[in-house]
Scaffold this motif. Structure first.
Motif, PDB file in Angstrom:
ATOM      1  N   HIS A 518      43.451 -45.320   4.071  1.00 51.51           N
ATOM      2  CA  HIS A 518      44.459 -44.836   5.014  1.00 51.51           C
ATOM      3  C   HIS A 518      44.355 -43.319   5.126  1.00 51.51           C
ATOM      4  CE1 HIS A 518      47.117 -43.159   1.915  1.00 51.51           C
ATOM      5  NE2 HIS A 518      46.970 -44.271   1.225  1.00 51.51           N
ATOM      6  N   TRP A 558      45.122 -49.057   7.774  1.00 45.25           N
ATOM      7  CA  TRP A 558      45.142 -47.802   8.527  1.00 45.25           C
ATOM      8  C   TRP A 558      46.385 -47.691   9.398  1.00 45.25           C
ATOM      9  CZ3 TRP A 558      41.793 -43.867   7.730  1.00 45.25           C
ATOM     10  CH2 TRP A 558      41.849 -42.795   8.623  1.00 45.25           C
ATOM     11  N   ASN A 561      49.800 -47.528   7.544  1.00 43.41           N
ATOM     12  CA  ASN A 561      50.158 -46.232   6.968  1.00 43.41           C
ATOM     13  C   ASN A 561      50.352 -45.151   8.024  1.00 43.41           C
ATOM     14  OD1 ASN A 561      49.677 -45.991   3.679  1.00 43.41           O
ATOM     15  ND2 ASN A 561      48.635 -47.733   4.597  1.00 43.41           N
TER      16      ASN A 561
END
Length: 595
Positions: A518, A558, A561
């Motif tokens: 992330h 991804w 977050n």
């Protein structure tokens, strides 16, 4: 005849002399290497070498080719009109290169920064009537990239973050950005809540900087360095601290210690300067992350274009476009959105990504648009889900937070770790559950991690041989690897895939998840390079491709977050950890077919 005879005898004598000299030299060298204090190479074996190495290289080539073949969408859209006049400023901003280090073609493109995509000049607009956007709608934002002179960019490749958020009630989402390779981009959002929303389009890297990051800097070696502590004996006061770095396909020289881990790292080796007299190479006990050396190394090869990692060219929000939206409530569209989510497939490997982002946050609750994920907050329900299982969290402190949060949710006091490197196992007798955290080796921390006990993720998975196969495994292998070269990282990922396949061959029903990376905030220029979001994003693509068709789940974190309305730290808030755990548990606990 006499001349011919003389020449023949001389030639034979010469050959005999060379043979005697060569034999004597080799004998002397072998005797020298066996003398105490002259160890030049101590190899630590961790499994079969050649087989793992060659298969890892094969997977490396396949993964690299698959990622390289990913094509951008070529759908054409109409370039958005400009609202009002634009002041075109001609600026002769140039970067001077020196001759100390080789300059790559991608780096020459940074000489004139006025030609880079500029956050101050680029703009965006909303497609359609922005005054009539309702909950449940798909929001389409069109971005036009412009350079520092105010000219439209004619090519793509810029790296963007696009988010919608309402911070006061912890709601947010990340848009899916499409690159049309002509200077225009689209960001698509699923609007999952009503009220006042903040729209943010951020330029993370112009395309030229992105090319330098992925094609040049990612391949620079020695971006990670440790101070290796060698001891004459365990806990001995006689120590020697030496420089340690990673090398790939490395031929050792005299006076160096080379440690190999072919089962987990293939041709990548840990190379250290030789310790002091009387201390052997296998006396390496601890690795301390040398942050000062890493920063100096980064400055040395980016000094010619250091400015592109700040100001107008790094993580700058576009100001030319609407930043506030009012989303209207629609009960009909809300029910439709909820119905669509209820009809999503079960969480399982190899699901296609949705068109408008992976999900959204509403009041600290993650709503997945990928699969039927739920909010796991009932200890009894979690206990039933994991009953009889051995659960392994293989990674770093990020996955330790997963296990810690899971224990707290189940009402079990989390064990306090004595150090970052401590392995933890907790048993829950009431549900016959075993939770186990294992830290992967070669972490980069100034506090130091032990090098005496090396257990890689592949070693743990290979050790799981219970006939009942009652395992659930999650692997997190990214946070400490952004400073590795691309080849070394991808080869490591390829070998990880092989371990997944071996485990699934023994236990076809085992649930394995590989957690992706992330984005992170980078307060310093150096951290913007050695914890670079673009490189980390590409690492996630390699991880995703590596587990594709392996039977393991790639847990893409991804959007989860990036979409959460808070700063992007390595250790995100508890709500985010719970959202990630919810995705994992929804997969492990078989909410539908899969596995």
């Amino acid at each position: 005849m006499r001349l011919s005879s003389t020449i023949t005898v001389t030639y034979k004598d010469f050959c005999v002399a060379v043979l005697i000299f060569g034999t004597a030299t080799v004998s002397i060298y072998c005797l020298w290497t066996m003398m105490p204090g002259t160890d030049r190479h101590v190899e630590q074996t961790f499994g079969a070498k050649t087989g793992h190495r060659q298969r890892g290289l094969s997977v490396l080539k396949d993964i690299t080719r698959n990622v390289s073949m990913k094509q951008k969408s070529k759908q054409k859209i109409v370039d958005p009109p400009v609202d009002g006049d634009v002041n075109v400023e001609q600026k002769d901003q140039e970067v001077e290169f020196d001759a100390i280090r080789r300059v790559y073609p991608e780096e020459y493109a940074l000489q004139d920064v006025s030609k880079l995509t500029s956050s101050a000049k680029s703009f965006y607009r909303i497609e359609g009537d922005r005054q009539n956007i309702k909950l449940g709608d798909t929001l389409h934002v069109i971005i036009q990239a412009r350079d520092g002179r105010g000219w439209d960019r004619g090519q793509g490749g810029d790296f963007w973050f696009a988010t919608l958020a309402t911070k006061r009630n912890s709601s947010g989402t990340a848009g899916r950005v499409l690159d049309y390779d002509n200077g225009t981009y689209s960001a698509f959002f699923t609007v999952g809540w009503s009220g006042k929303l903040a729209l943010e389009i951020m330029l993370v890297h112009p395309s030229h900087v992105g090319a330098v990051m992925t094609n040049v800097i990612w391949n620079e070696r020695d971006r990670v360095e440790w101070a290796g502590r060698f001891e004459m004996a365990p806990n001995s006061p006689i120590r020697s601290d030496q420089r340690c770095v990673l090398r790939r396909q490395y031929v050792p020289l005299i006076g160096e210690c080379v440690m190999t881990y072919p089962k987990a790292m293939g041709q990548t080796v840990l190379m250290c300067d030789a310790p002091g007299p009387g201390i052997k190479c296998d006396g390496l006990s601890t690795l301390f992350g040398n942050l000062t050396a890493v920063r100096d190394r980064i400055k040395s090869f980016t000094r010619n274009y250091y400015k592109v990692f700040s100001g107008d060219y790094f993580k700058k929000r576009l100001v030319r476009g609407p930043s506030q939206l009012v989303i209207k409530e629609s009960e009909f569209l809300r029910q439709k959105l909820q119905s669509d989510q209820a009809n999503l497939p079960a969480c399982q490997p190899d699901l296609p990504s949705p068109d408008h982002g992976l999900g959204y946050w509403e009041k600290d609750h993650w709503h997945s648009l990928l699969c039927r994920a739920k909010n796991w907050s009932d200890p009894a329900e979690i206990g039933q889900c994991l009953r009889g299982k051995e659960v392994y969290f293989l990674g770093d402190s990020v996955l330790w937070r997963w296990m810690e949060t899971l224990l707290k949710t189940m009402g079990v006091p989390a064990k306090t770790k004595k150090s970052d490197e401590e392995d933890v196992s907790v048993k829950l007798p009431s549900f016959n559950i075993s939770l186990n955290f294992r830290l992967h080796p070669l972490t980069f921390t100034p506090n130091g991690t032990s090098h005496r006990k090396l257990t890689f993720e592949v070693d743990v998975m290979d050790s799981l041989k219970n006939k009942g196969c009652n395992y659930a495994v999650v692997v997190g292998t990214w946070a400490h690897f952004a400073q590795w070269t691309r080849e070394s990282f991808v080869e490591r990922v390829g070998l990880l895939r092989e371990a997944v396949l071996r485990l699934r061959a023994r236990c076809p029903a085992v649930r394995i998840a590989v957690a992706g990376p992330h984005p992170r905030d980078q307060p310093s220029k150096e951290s913007r390079i050695y914890h670079n979001d673009l490189i980390v994003r590409r690492m996630g693509e390699f991880l995703e491709d590596s587990v594709s068709q392996s039977g393991a789940l790639y847990l893409d974190r991804w959007d989860l977050n990036l979409g959460y309305p808070s700063s992007k730290r390595l250790h995100m808030p508890s709500a985010v950890i719970r959202g990630e755990l919810g995705m994992f548990l929804s997969y492990v606990c078989g909410m539908g077919e899969g596995g």
